[in-house]
Design a protein around this motif. Sequence first.
Motif, PDB file in Angstrom:
ATOM      1  N   PRO A  33       0.842  -1.194   0.000  1.00 29.68           N
ATOM      2  CA  PRO A  33       0.000   0.000   0.000  1.00 29.68           C
ATOM      3  C   PRO A  33       0.882   1.250   0.000  1.00 29.68           C
ATOM      4  CG  PRO A  33       0.042  -0.959   2.172  1.00 29.68           C
ATOM      5  CD  PRO A  33       0.803  -1.887   1.281  1.00 29.68           C
ATOM      6  N   VAL A  34       0.366   2.324  -0.576  1.00 28.91           N
ATOM      7  CA  VAL A  34       1.086   3.590  -0.586  1.00 28.91           C
ATOM      8  C   VAL A  34       0.526   4.447   0.545  1.00 28.91           C
ATOM      9  CG1 VAL A  34       1.574   5.678  -1.907  1.00 28.91           C
ATOM     10  CG2 VAL A  34       1.483   3.467  -3.054  1.00 28.91           C
ATOM     11  N   VAL A  35       1.388   4.855   1.475  1.00 31.81           N
ATOM     12  CA  VAL A  35       0.952   5.680   2.592  1.00 31.81           C
ATOM     13  C   VAL A  35       1.633   7.037   2.454  1.00 31.81           C
ATOM     14  CG1 VAL A  35       0.775   5.879   5.091  1.00 31.81           C
ATOM     15  CG2 VAL A  35       0.713   3.629   4.020  1.00 31.81           C
ATOM     16  N   THR A  36       0.947   7.956   1.787  1.00 34.82           N
ATOM     17  CA  THR A  36       1.436   9.318   1.618  1.00 34.82           C
ATOM     18  C   THR A  36       0.310  10.266   1.996  1.00 34.82           C
ATOM     19  OG1 THR A  36       0.718   9.397  -0.686  1.00 34.82           O
ATOM     20  CG2 THR A  36       2.983   8.687  -0.282  1.00 34.82           C
ATOM     21  N   GLU A  37       0.622  11.541   2.011  1.00 32.00           N
ATOM     22  CA  GLU A  37      -0.401  12.536   2.329  1.00 32.00           C
ATOM     23  C   GLU A  37      -1.518  12.506   1.289  1.00 32.00           C
ATOM     24  OE1 GLU A  37      -0.607  17.290   3.469  1.00 32.00           O
ATOM     25  OE2 GLU A  37       1.307  16.356   3.030  1.00 32.00           O
ATOM     26  N   LYS A  38      -1.140  12.384   0.022  1.00 26.71           N
ATOM     27  CA  LYS A  38      -2.123  12.344  -1.058  1.00 26.71           C
ATOM     28  C   LYS A  38      -3.009  11.097  -0.957  1.00 26.71           C
ATOM     29  CE  LYS A  38      -2.377  12.924  -6.047  1.00 26.71           C
ATOM     30  NZ  LYS A  38      -1.602  13.133  -7.274  1.00 26.71           N
TER      31      LYS A  38
ATOM     32  N   LEU B  55      26.325   8.939  -8.659  1.00 28.20           N
ATOM     33  CA  LEU B  55      25.111   9.003  -9.455  1.00 28.20           C
ATOM     34  C   LEU B  55      24.294   7.740  -9.223  1.00 28.20           C
ATOM     35  CD1 LEU B  55      24.060  11.109 -11.412  1.00 28.20           C
ATOM     36  CD2 LEU B  55      24.979   9.759 -13.285  1.00 28.20           C
ATOM     37  N   GLY B  56      23.048   7.902  -8.824  1.00 29.21           N
ATOM     38  CA  GLY B  56      22.166   6.767  -8.593  1.00 29.21           C
ATOM     39  C   GLY B  56      20.842   7.020  -9.292  1.00 29.21           C
ATOM     40  N   SER B  57      19.980   6.027  -9.334  1.00 29.68           N
ATOM     41  CA  SER B  57      18.696   6.244  -9.992  1.00 29.68           C
ATOM     42  C   SER B  57      17.583   5.506  -9.267  1.00 29.68           C
ATOM     43  CB  SER B  57      18.749   5.784 -11.449  1.00 29.68           C
ATOM     44  OG  SER B  57      18.988   4.408 -11.518  1.00 29.68           O
ATOM     45  N   HIS B  58      16.417   6.123  -9.261  1.00 32.42           N
ATOM     46  CA  HIS B  58      15.208   5.485  -8.772  1.00 32.42           C
ATOM     47  C   HIS B  58      14.613   4.719  -9.948  1.00 32.42           C
ATOM     48  CE1 HIS B  58      14.652   7.687  -4.905  1.00 32.42           C
ATOM     49  NE2 HIS B  58      15.422   8.584  -5.523  1.00 32.42           N
ATOM     50  N   SER B  59      14.074   3.542  -9.702  1.00 36.25           N
ATOM     51  CA  SER B  59      13.474   2.778 -10.783  1.00 36.25           C
ATOM     52  C   SER B  59      12.029   3.227 -11.004  1.00 36.25           C
ATOM     53  CB  SER B  59      13.514   1.282 -10.459  1.00 36.25           C
ATOM     54  OG  SER B  59      12.891   1.044  -9.227  1.00 36.25           O
ATOM     55  N   ASP B  60      11.493   2.908 -12.183  1.00 35.46           N
ATOM     56  CA  ASP B  60      10.093   3.215 -12.477  1.00 35.46           C
ATOM     57  C   ASP B  60       9.204   2.415 -11.534  1.00 35.46           C
ATOM     58  OD1 ASP B  60      11.226   4.582 -14.545  1.00 35.46           O
ATOM     59  OD2 ASP B  60      10.371   3.352 -16.142  1.00 35.46           O
ATOM     60  N   SER B  61       8.044   2.970 -11.184  1.00 37.67           N
ATOM     61  CA  SER B  61       7.104   2.228 -10.347  1.00 37.67           C
ATOM     62  C   SER B  61       5.686   2.480 -10.839  1.00 37.67           C
ATOM     63  CB  SER B  61       7.230   2.649  -8.880  1.00 37.67           C
ATOM     64  OG  SER B  61       6.854   3.992  -8.712  1.00 37.67           O
ATOM     65  N   LYS B  62       4.878   1.449 -10.745  1.00 35.56           N
ATOM     66  CA  LYS B  62       3.488   1.541 -11.176  1.00 35.56           C
ATOM     67  C   LYS B  62       2.597   1.582  -9.955  1.00 35.56           C
ATOM     68  CE  LYS B  62       0.255  -0.484 -14.455  1.00 35.56           C
ATOM     69  NZ  LYS B  62       0.091  -1.488 -15.517  1.00 35.56           N
ATOM     70  N   ARG B  63       1.639   2.493  -9.957  1.00 30.65           N
ATOM     71  CA  ARG B  63       0.698   2.619  -8.853  1.00 30.65           C
ATOM     72  C   ARG B  63      -0.721   2.467  -9.360  1.00 30.65           C
ATOM     73  NH1 ARG B  63       2.791   7.330  -4.790  1.00 30.65           N
ATOM     74  NH2 ARG B  63       4.818   6.429  -4.415  1.00 30.65           N
ATOM     75  N   ALA B  64      -1.583   1.998  -8.482  1.00 33.64           N
ATOM     76  CA  ALA B  64      -2.995   1.845  -8.820  1.00 33.64           C
ATOM     77  C   ALA B  64      -3.822   2.585  -7.779  1.00 33.64           C
ATOM     78  CB  ALA B  64      -3.386   0.376  -8.838  1.00 33.64           C
ATOM     79  N   ILE B  65      -4.768   3.390  -8.263  1.00 35.69           N
ATOM     80  CA  ILE B  65      -5.727   4.045  -7.380  1.00 35.69           C
ATOM     81  C   ILE B  65      -7.033   3.271  -7.527  1.00 35.69           C
ATOM     82  CG2 ILE B  65      -6.925   6.182  -6.831  1.00 35.69           C
ATOM     83  CD1 ILE B  65      -4.602   7.621  -8.309  1.00 35.69           C
ATOM     84  N   VAL B  66      -7.416   2.582  -6.450  1.00 37.18           N
ATOM     85  CA  VAL B  66      -8.575   1.694  -6.468  1.00 37.18           C
ATOM     86  C   VAL B  66      -9.741   2.398  -5.776  1.00 37.18           C
ATOM     87  CG1 VAL B  66      -9.466  -0.540  -5.736  1.00 37.18           C
ATOM     88  CG2 VAL B  66      -7.073  -0.315  -6.410  1.00 37.18           C
ATOM     89  N   THR B  67     -10.842   2.590  -6.516  1.00 34.90           N
ATOM     90  CA  THR B  67     -12.049   3.178  -5.944  1.00 34.90           C
ATOM     91  C   THR B  67     -12.962   2.049  -5.499  1.00 34.90           C
ATOM     92  OG1 THR B  67     -11.847   5.024  -7.494  1.00 34.90           O
ATOM     93  CG2 THR B  67     -13.960   4.763  -6.354  1.00 34.90           C
TER      94      THR B  67
END
Length: 99
Positions: free
Chosen positions: A15-20, A74-86
């Motif tokens: 789960p994503v736990v952010t302010e948004k 030099l470093g990199s963040h990888s791509d990530s996929k998120r889903a917003i489930v209603t």
Amino acid sequence: MKNIDPRHYDVIISPVVTEKATLASEHNKVMFKVAGKATKPQIKEAVEKLFDVKVKSVNTLVRKGKTKMFRGNLGSHSDSKRAIVTLEEGHRIDVTTGL
């Protein structure tokens, strides 16, 4: 014990736990980090089976990775996929309890 397909755990990573995400939860929406190859029907089925709720819709987005400097390297963040489930009215998921 209900019979849960182990592949559902491969679709939903965390789960994503952010302010948004917390603000969206007031409107019956929950945010998850999902596998890059996961489709909307797979995400819907996984959420319904794992959390025993009824899903109204699934929106997905891919966050592109960024290149960052970290302690001069030099470093990199990888791509990530998120889903917003209603979720349907009357259904809730408490993401603080975990899977």
